[in-house]
Every structure is written in C-alpha cells, then in structure tokens.
Motif scaffolding. Structure first.
Motif, PDB file in Angstrom:
ATOM      1  N   GLY A  11       1.276  -1.841  -0.685  1.00  0.00           N
ATOM      2  CA  GLY A  11       0.732  -1.882   0.671  1.00  0.00           C
ATOM      3  C   GLY A  11       1.670  -2.598   1.625  1.00  0.00           C
ATOM      4  O   GLY A  11       1.854  -2.177   2.782  1.00  0.00           O
ATOM      5  N   LEU A  12       2.273  -3.687   1.142  1.00  0.00           N
ATOM      6  CA  LEU A  12       3.229  -4.446   1.954  1.00  0.00           C
ATOM      7  C   LEU A  12       4.422  -3.577   2.350  1.00  0.00           C
ATOM      8  O   LEU A  12       4.862  -3.574   3.508  1.00  0.00           O
ATOM      9  CB  LEU A  12       3.705  -5.662   1.157  1.00  0.00           C
ATOM     10  N   THR A  13       4.935  -2.824   1.388  1.00  0.00           N
ATOM     11  CA  THR A  13       6.088  -1.952   1.641  1.00  0.00           C
ATOM     12  C   THR A  13       5.754  -0.851   2.636  1.00  0.00           C
ATOM     13  O   THR A  13       6.513  -0.602   3.580  1.00  0.00           O
ATOM     14  CB  THR A  13       6.564  -1.323   0.318  1.00  0.00           C
ATOM     15  N   ILE A  14       4.607  -0.205   2.444  1.00  0.00           N
ATOM     16  CA  ILE A  14       4.202   0.886   3.333  1.00  0.00           C
ATOM     17  C   ILE A  14       3.963   0.365   4.753  1.00  0.00           C
ATOM     18  O   ILE A  14       4.384   0.985   5.742  1.00  0.00           O
ATOM     19  CB  ILE A  14       2.946   1.591   2.790  1.00  0.00           C
ATOM     20  N   GLY A  15       3.302  -0.765   4.862  1.00  0.00           N
ATOM     21  CA  GLY A  15       3.035  -1.344   6.176  1.00  0.00           C
ATOM     22  C   GLY A  15       4.306  -1.705   6.911  1.00  0.00           C
ATOM     23  O   GLY A  15       4.459  -1.413   8.110  1.00  0.00           O
ATOM     24  N   GLY A  16       5.244  -2.356   6.205  1.00  0.00           N
ATOM     25  CA  GLY A  16       6.515  -2.719   6.822  1.00  0.00           C
ATOM     26  C   GLY A  16       7.328  -1.510   7.233  1.00  0.00           C
ATOM     27  O   GLY A  16       7.924  -1.468   8.320  1.00  0.00           O
ATOM     28  N   TRP A  17       7.357  -0.485   6.355  1.00  0.00           N
ATOM     29  CA  TRP A  17       8.121   0.745   6.649  1.00  0.00           C
ATOM     30  C   TRP A  17       7.528   1.477   7.844  1.00  0.00           C
ATOM     31  O   TRP A  17       8.255   1.931   8.732  1.00  0.00           O
ATOM     32  CB  TRP A  17       8.116   1.645   5.417  1.00  0.00           C
ATOM     33  N   LEU A  18       6.198   1.574   7.883  1.00  0.00           N
ATOM     34  CA  LEU A  18       5.536   2.303   8.963  1.00  0.00           C
ATOM     35  C   LEU A  18       5.764   1.608  10.306  1.00  0.00           C
ATOM     36  O   LEU A  18       6.039   2.284  11.326  1.00  0.00           O
ATOM     37  CB  LEU A  18       4.043   2.407   8.661  1.00  0.00           C
ATOM     38  N   MET A  19       5.657   0.288  10.347  1.00  0.00           N
ATOM     39  CA  MET A  19       5.863  -0.432  11.596  1.00  0.00           C
ATOM     40  C   MET A  19       7.322  -0.360  12.040  1.00  0.00           C
ATOM     41  O   MET A  19       7.612  -0.175  13.229  1.00  0.00           O
ATOM     42  CB  MET A  19       5.435  -1.893  11.427  1.00  0.00           C
TER      43      MET A  19
END
Length: 442
Positions: free
Chosen positions: A298-306
């Motif tokens: 979740g951390l990776t996806i959130g950072g990538w998306l932002m």
C-alpha cells in the motif's frame, strides 16, 4: 500437546534423555504444531464441539510480551472454559513468593486472578515461588491427601512429590499467608485482548527486579489514565497554534511535523494489526509477514500514484489536508470494526490485510506531497536546499516518528490504555497536524 516451533521438538528428538524419549514415544501423546490459542479456536469451530477436556495445562511464561499476554485474557479464558468439562481443571502458573509479595508481584497476580474469576466461578491458588492457578466451573478439591491417593491409585512413582513435600506445600499456613499478603486486590485492573494490562504489570515486576531505580517512574505510569494523555494534545495545539501564527517563518516545519505524526501512525497501526491479529486468530508466521507486506505494498502504490500525479495537483496544501482528514476518519472507523471482528465467530483474516494496505496507501500518498510543500516553503523563506536534502529531511521526520511509535506504543500506550484508546489518540494526533496545516493554507 501444541508446540509453535517444530524445530524445538526436532532438537529434543536429536538429543534425547530417557525421560523425553519415553514421553515422545508414548502413544497417548499427540503432538500438534500450531499456536495454542489457534488450536483452541479450531476446537470451538468443530461441528461436534463440546467440552471434552478433563485438564488443560498452560505451560507458558508470564505475560511479558504482547504475544504471551493473549493467553492470560478474559477472552482466552472464556475459550478455555468452553472446551473444558464442567468438572475439568484449567492450570497455569505465575511468579510468586513464600516470603514477601511486593506491590508489583501483587498487582501481577491480582490482575490475572481478577481476570480468571470473571470467567471461572471456582479458583484455587497453591502458593509458592511459582503460584499455581487452578480454575474450574465446579468445585476444585485438591489437598496433599487427595494428591497422594491419586498417585498411589495410578501407581505413579515420583522423586520430588514425596509425602513430606506435598504436606509442606499444602500446609494451610501458606494459603492463609497468601490471602493476607494479597489483601484487597479487587481494584487491580483485569486483562483483556484489546487492553493488555497484564503486560504492564509484568513489565513493572521485571523492572523492580532488574532496575529498581525506575520504580517511581513505573508507579507514575501506572497512575496515568486515558484522559490525562488525551488532554495533552489539545493543550499542545492551543499553545503552538498562536505561536506559528505570530511567527510565520517557522511554518515551514509544519510539513515535517505532519510527516512525523504520519510515521508514528504508520508504525502504530502496523503494531496494532499484528497484535490484534495474533489475539483473534493465533500466531502464524507467514500471516504476520503478509500483514507487513500488505502495508508496504500500500505504501508503494500510494507513493507511486502521488508522484505520478504531483504535477497536476495545483492546491497542494488543500490536497494534503484532505489526506490528513481521511486518516483521522480511518483511525476512528477502525474502532467499531475491530470490536465487531472480536465478537464475530467467523475468521475474517482478509480484513486485516486490506486494512494494512489501506494504511500504507494513505501514508504513501503523503510523502511526495509533503516534500513538494516543504520545498515551496523553503523558497518562500529564501533557504533553498537541494532536492535530496529536502527529501532527506522528510524521510528523517518519518523515521523518527516511526521510532517513537515503536518505542512508546508497544510498551506504553497499548498496555496502559488499550488499543481502542490508542486509536482515539492517533486521531487526535492527526487532528493536531491537520490544524497546523490549515495555517499554511491561510
């Protein structure tokens, strides 16, 4: 016999003694490699589930960790009561003494005794250097005479449990002394899955043995309640808010504070999910690894998306405030969800993986945005740093918050005030950073 670590039995089999060899080869011994609490829950799920055990022995250390504490709670004792026959007995031990009971030792035994008495109507304690707790739904009849008669009846030869030793151990003077030494222990708090007070009492007892200089500090901690901690955060907001409004140059540190509190929150949620998962469903190695993996995913996806959409965001601070608001709502919404999962008979493990990934996603969204806002504030203050320097400051704030969370939450907040109140504090903590961020917007 349930054993969590198969390697331990393999080691005993590799280097046996006559006693262990005889025990392991006994056809009556059924070895099951699983977590003890998980085994009990699986017994309760069986269609033909009914009380079918005459005796349940809990052979574990005192509740010195969150993992061990779950075997000394009201919820676990209720599960044990359901699998033990009405005339059956549940037995475990806690540290004791035949010379003097310190306040710390009294609180530890009193807490678990109060917890046990809430579930089992009949409780008997055999005092000693290790106090033996015997609990049953019906009357517990135990004495030196009964013990000796049963040993003789079953033709069991013992070297330690001699007639002299049993008469000494069951002497009425020890029982009278123990009752007098314990006194009125009813005010001592009980131990629950979501409020592991027994862990705090055990840590206090350990401190009294190893570092008595800190006794007053632990006594102070024992007097702290939820409202005392809760009031600190509003007072902090009331004090800092006017200061930042009068000194705008310090407002550049607000994104760092927001990330610090987010790091604290991320670690706290990780610890809570692992602890609560163990309490509800048992300790399973690969499941705990998957919980951490879900958070990191979740951390990776959130950072990538932002990061991908950072250039499109025009109202940076407003977007940051919205993320903070969602984190506050999430922290509060988890409380009724955990309570409902605790009461549910169905094993909803996937919910924990989903929650862990959602927390990671919200945390990941903040980092790129916080870095952008922090750089913009430095431009305003004419203190331009390199990109890697600004990112390093954001990362350091996150790590420091995570470090504080790991230290305070596991040995402080959860044992002292419980999981539910800790989640409320997380929400208030994020409200403080949300309040300060509103200054940046104005």
């Amino acid at each position: 016999y349930t054993e969590l670590d198969p390697a331990l039995i393999k080691l005993v089999e590799k280097y046996p003694t006559p006693l262990t060899k005889e025990e392991l080869n006994d056809p009556r011994v059924n070895l099951i490699y699983t977590d003890g609490r998980r085994f009990v829950q699986e017994q309760l799920k069986r269609r033909d589930s009914r009380p079918n055990y005459d005796l349940v022995l809990l052979n574990l250390p005192a509740p010195s960790t969150l993992q061990l504490n779950r075997f000394y709670t009201v919820e676990f004792f209720h599960s044990i009561k359901k699998i033990v026959k009405p005339d059956g007995i549940f037995v475990f031990s806690l540290p004791g003494s035949l010379t003097a009971l310190s306040t710390e030792l009294r609180n530890l035994n009193g807490s678990i005794l109060n917890t046990l008495k809430e579930v089992f109507p009949q409780v008997k304690i055999i005092p000693g250097d290790n106090n033996l707790f015997l609990a049953s739904s019906n009357s517990v009849e135990i004495s030196a005479k009964i013990f000796q008669e049963n040993l003789k009846k079953r033709k069991i030869e013992t070297k330690l449990l001699t007639s002299s030793y049993l008469n000494w151990r069951f002497d009425e003077r020890w029982f009278s002394w123990f009752r007098q030494a314990m006194g009125d222990f009813s005010p001592v708090k009980k131990n629950y899955d979501l409020s592991p007070r027994g862990l705090f009492y055990q840590l206090t007892y350990w401190n009294a043995l190893s570092s008595p200089a800190f006794n007053k500090f632990f006594q102070f901690l024992g007097r702290i309640d939820f409202f005392s901690i809760f009031l600190v955060l509003p007072l902090f907001i009331i004090f800092i808010f006017p200061f930042l409004k009068l000194r705008p140059k310090y407002s550049k540190f607000i994104p760092l504070y927001a990330v610090l509190t987010t790091g604290f929150l991320g670690t706290t949620f990780d610890l809570i999910f692992i602890f609560v998962y163990q309490s509800f469903y048992g300790y399973v190695y690969h499941h705990l690894a998957l919980l951490v993996t879900a958070f990191m995913a979740g951390l990776t996806i959130g950072g990538w998306l932002m990061t991908r959409n950072l250039g499109r965001i025009k109202k940076d601070i407003l977007s940051f405030i919205k993320i903070e608001f969602f984190i506050v709502i999430f922290s509060l919404a988890i409380i009724p969800l955990l309570i409902s999962l605790k009461e549910s008979r169905n094993e909803s493990t996937f919910v924990f993986f989903l929650l862990a990934s959602m927390v990671g996603f919200l945390v990941g969204l903040e980092f790129p945005l916080a870095n952008k806002i922090y750089q913009a504030k430095e431009l305003e203050s004419k203190e331009v740093r390199k990109l890697e320097s600004s990112a390093g400051m954001i990362y350091a704030a996150d790590l420091f918050g995570a470090y504080i969370g790991a230290l305070i939450v596991s040995v402080g907040l959860i044992p002292l005030i419980g999981v539910v109140q800790t989640l409320i504090l997380l929400a208030v903590l994020k409200i403080s950073s949300l309040t300060f961020l509103s200054l940046l917007r104005t």
